[in-house]
Design a protein around this motif. Structure first.
Motif, PDB file in Angstrom:
ATOM      1  N   VAL A 244       0.774  -1.190   0.050  1.00  0.00           N
ATOM      2  CA  VAL A 244       0.169  -0.086  -0.125  1.00  0.00           C
ATOM      3  C   VAL A 244       0.889   1.381   0.192  1.00  0.00           C
ATOM      4  O   VAL A 244       2.005   1.459   0.677  1.00  0.00           O
ATOM      5  CB  VAL A 244      -1.011  -0.106   1.343  1.00  0.00           C
ATOM      6  CG1 VAL A 244      -1.719   1.413   1.193  1.00  0.00           C
ATOM      7  CG2 VAL A 244      -1.618  -1.257   1.273  1.00  0.00           C
ATOM      8  N   ASP A 245       0.582   2.171  -0.835  1.00  0.00           N
ATOM      9  CA  ASP A 245       1.098   3.308  -0.758  1.00  0.00           C
ATOM     10  C   ASP A 245       1.163   4.078   0.361  1.00  0.00           C
ATOM     11  O   ASP A 245      -0.213   4.806   0.507  1.00  0.00           O
ATOM     12  CB  ASP A 245       0.921   4.222  -2.184  1.00  0.00           C
ATOM     13  CG  ASP A 245       1.564   5.680  -2.146  1.00  0.00           C
ATOM     14  OD1 ASP A 245       2.420   5.896  -1.229  1.00  0.00           O
ATOM     15  OD2 ASP A 245       1.356   6.149  -3.363  1.00  0.00           O
ATOM     16  N   GLY A 246       1.818   4.521   1.343  1.00  0.00           N
ATOM     17  CA  GLY A 246       1.339   5.000   2.669  1.00  0.00           C
ATOM     18  C   GLY A 246       1.546   6.482   2.584  1.00  0.00           C
ATOM     19  O   GLY A 246       1.627   7.177   3.737  1.00  0.00           O
ATOM     20  N   SER A 247       2.068   7.052   1.428  1.00  0.00           N
ATOM     21  CA  SER A 247       2.215   8.644   1.593  1.00  0.00           C
ATOM     22  C   SER A 247       0.927   9.256   1.909  1.00  0.00           C
ATOM     23  O   SER A 247       1.145  10.602   2.452  1.00  0.00           O
ATOM     24  CB  SER A 247       2.862   8.907   0.076  1.00  0.00           C
ATOM     25  OG  SER A 247       2.009   8.720  -0.910  1.00  0.00           O
ATOM     26  N   ASP A 248      -0.163   8.794   1.704  1.00  0.00           N
ATOM     27  CA  ASP A 248      -1.347   9.181   2.313  1.00  0.00           C
ATOM     28  C   ASP A 248      -1.922   8.642   3.249  1.00  0.00           C
ATOM     29  O   ASP A 248      -2.675   7.597   2.936  1.00  0.00           O
ATOM     30  CB  ASP A 248      -2.249   9.864   1.031  1.00  0.00           C
ATOM     31  CG  ASP A 248      -3.521  10.162   1.428  1.00  0.00           C
ATOM     32  OD1 ASP A 248      -4.026  10.335   2.623  1.00  0.00           O
ATOM     33  OD2 ASP A 248      -4.307  10.746   0.587  1.00  0.00           O
ATOM     34  N   PRO A 249      -1.840   8.639   4.574  1.00  0.00           N
ATOM     35  CA  PRO A 249      -2.438   7.809   5.599  1.00  0.00           C
ATOM     36  C   PRO A 249      -3.906   7.258   5.566  1.00  0.00           C
ATOM     37  O   PRO A 249      -4.226   6.362   5.487  1.00  0.00           O
ATOM     38  CB  PRO A 249      -2.087   8.426   6.792  1.00  0.00           C
ATOM     39  CG  PRO A 249      -0.733   9.311   6.440  1.00  0.00           C
ATOM     40  CD  PRO A 249      -1.242   9.892   5.097  1.00  0.00           C
ATOM     41  N   THR A 250      -4.728   8.513   4.978  1.00  0.00           N
ATOM     42  CA  THR A 250      -6.059   8.483   4.941  1.00  0.00           C
ATOM     43  C   THR A 250      -6.327   7.558   3.850  1.00  0.00           C
ATOM     44  O   THR A 250      -7.387   6.391   3.756  1.00  0.00           O
ATOM     45  CB  THR A 250      -6.621   9.816   4.842  1.00  0.00           C
ATOM     46  OG1 THR A 250      -6.390  10.774   5.990  1.00  0.00           O
ATOM     47  CG2 THR A 250      -8.411   9.757   4.848  1.00  0.00           C
ATOM     48  N   PHE A 251      -5.843   7.547   2.527  1.00  0.00           N
ATOM     49  CA  PHE A 251      -6.057   7.024   1.446  1.00  0.00           C
ATOM     50  C   PHE A 251      -5.537   5.405   1.721  1.00  0.00           C
ATOM     51  O   PHE A 251      -6.111   4.463   1.238  1.00  0.00           O
ATOM     52  CB  PHE A 251      -5.324   7.496   0.374  1.00  0.00           C
ATOM     53  CG  PHE A 251      -5.439   6.818  -1.054  1.00  0.00           C
ATOM     54  CD1 PHE A 251      -6.786   6.907  -1.660  1.00  0.00           C
ATOM     55  CD2 PHE A 251      -4.505   5.792  -1.546  1.00  0.00           C
ATOM     56  CE1 PHE A 251      -6.991   6.150  -2.958  1.00  0.00           C
ATOM     57  CE2 PHE A 251      -4.824   5.084  -2.549  1.00  0.00           C
ATOM     58  CZ  PHE A 251      -5.805   5.339  -3.341  1.00  0.00           C
ATOM     59  N   ALA A 252      -4.240   5.180   2.377  1.00  0.00           N
ATOM     60  CA  ALA A 252      -4.030   3.840   2.730  1.00  0.00           C
ATOM     61  C   ALA A 252      -4.808   3.083   3.613  1.00  0.00           C
ATOM     62  O   ALA A 252      -5.116   1.842   3.370  1.00  0.00           O
ATOM     63  CB  ALA A 252      -2.509   4.145   3.393  1.00  0.00           C
ATOM     64  N   ALA A 253      -5.424   3.877   4.535  1.00  0.00           N
ATOM     65  CA  ALA A 253      -6.594   3.194   5.381  1.00  0.00           C
ATOM     66  C   ALA A 253      -7.863   2.587   4.600  1.00  0.00           C
ATOM     67  O   ALA A 253      -8.081   1.523   4.856  1.00  0.00           O
ATOM     68  CB  ALA A 253      -7.010   4.171   6.546  1.00  0.00           C
ATOM     69  N   GLN A 254      -8.245   3.617   3.428  1.00  0.00           N
ATOM     70  CA  GLN A 254      -9.413   2.869   2.759  1.00  0.00           C
ATOM     71  C   GLN A 254      -8.694   1.734   1.865  1.00  0.00           C
ATOM     72  O   GLN A 254      -9.722   0.805   1.598  1.00  0.00           O
ATOM     73  CB  GLN A 254      -9.869   4.185   1.883  1.00  0.00           C
ATOM     74  CG  GLN A 254     -10.302   5.406   2.607  1.00  0.00           C
ATOM     75  CD  GLN A 254     -11.267   5.986   1.836  1.00  0.00           C
ATOM     76  OE1 GLN A 254     -12.031   5.696   0.934  1.00  0.00           O
ATOM     77  NE2 GLN A 254     -11.439   7.325   1.938  1.00  0.00           N
TER      78      GLN A 254
END
Length: 369
Positions: A119-129
């Protein structure tokens, strides 16, 4: 009270005689409400998922179909993990699913079927989705492969996903927010500084002396631009440096590319501000125009919400937002180490934005009162 009401009437007449300001006061809130009401969407679909399927059997096919179900993921096949990771570094995909060889054999042997989700974790909110969507796909895979478990009588889990986070393994929000804040700060400062430049001179009357000189319109624009460009470059260096040293935002890519992206963005926003100052007749008009540009940029650039959550209309509209290209470039350089070849689109977008705004500002400016 009579004196107070007299002043109030004077101000009301002043607003009514303004050709633009009453329309902005009425229309801007309505447009903003409609824009945000349709554009804001925290539920993302069609997540770009790189697929490395080394098994190529019925079990891996079932897993992939569950990932693609209900428009959760948009599957993009890659031959190797290295190729998929390179696509993730370029931002082409936001997650990677790797299924090793022997998935069907493992299921027949009553063993869990392993696979890995990067998962690309550079955006934590997007990574959670992405993790939530992956968990839903895993549950569907469990249900689909339940017949194998029932037939064998074993209680072992038929699929065993492993989640790995790329680029931001600690899920620190500052890593994602600070590059975005740098773009928002530069937009606010650069546009507002130059948006008031010509309007202020027109209102104070000093533009008359400028009109009397032999200076050409494009020379006026460039002359007004140079000092603000120096201020914008200084602000860009301060914001990015403080973000790196104080908030611990990594710098995985080239400093030269980061500087180029920031300077192009500063130049384009300064040109946009000057263009606003050539159109606006008063300083309040210039301020309203600045707000009308900055606020939609926050929601259509990927600053707060992932672009994957936008519907088709607003997703297409976001390609006209320069902050989108700046964020793609800066986050790619700082967080993923993206190179110049992979940044062709955002850098080209920033260059085109600067050229268009400066050209229009030069054409709009007239040496007349």
């Amino acid at each position: 009270m009579d004196r107070i009401l007299g002043i109030a009437r004077k101000e009301l007449l002043h607003v009514r005689r303004d050709a633009v300001l009453p329309r902005l006061i009425v229309l801007l809130p309505v447009v903003m409400l409609l824009l945000f009401g349709y554009a804001l969407n925290t539920n993302v679909k069609d997540i770009r998922l790189g697929v490395v399927d080394l098994a190529r059997d019925r079990v891996s096919d079932r897993i992939l179909r569950n990932y693609a179900a209900e428009d959760r993921f948009e599957l993009r096949p890659y031959p190797t993990r290295e190729a998929a990771l390179e696509a993730a570094r370029a931002g082409t995909v936001r997650a990677i699913l790797e299924i090793p060889a022997g998935a069907l054999a493992a299921a027949r042997a009553q063993q869990p079927v392993p696979y890995t989700v990067f998962v690309d974790g550079s955006d934590p909110t997007f990574a959670a989705q992405v993790r939530a969507a992956s968990a839903a796909a895993t549950q569907d895979s469990l249900a689909a492969l339940g017949a194998v478990r029932a037939a064998t009588g074993t209680l072992s889990v038929p699929v065993r996903p492993t989640l790995e986070t790329l680029y931001n393994p600690d899920n620190r929000s500052a890593v994602y927010m600070v590059p975005g804040l740098s773009g928002l700060i530069l937009t606010l400062i650069c546009v507002m500084l130059t948006a008031l430049a010509i309007v202020r001179e027109r209102e104070t009357g000093t533009i008359e002396a400028l009109i009397a000189t032999p200076v050409r319109p494009h020379e006026v624009i460039l002359g007004k631009l140079l000092p603000y460009f120096a201020f914008g470059a200084l602000d860009a260096a301060l914001v990015l440096t403080i973000g790196h040293w104080l908030f611990g935002v990594p710098l995985a890519g080239s400093v030269g590319l980061l500087t180029l992206a920031a300077l192009l963005f500063v130049l384009g926003n300064l040109g946009l501000g000057i263009l606003i100052s050539t159109v606006a007749g008063t300083q309040p008009q210039a301020m309203f125009a600045t707000i009308a540009i900055i606020v939609p940029s926050i929601f259509l650039s990927g600053f707060l919400l992932p672009l994957e959550g936008l519907n088709r209309f607003f997703a297409g509209l976001s390609y006209g937002v320069p902050l989108r290209y700046y964020l793609q470039a800066v986050r790619g350089i700082m967080l993923r180490g993206t190179d110049a070849h992979q940044l062709q689109l955002p850098l080209t977008g920033l260059a085109v934005f600067a050229i268009i705004t400066l050209t229009l500002a030069s054409l709009r400016f007239r040496k007349t009162l």
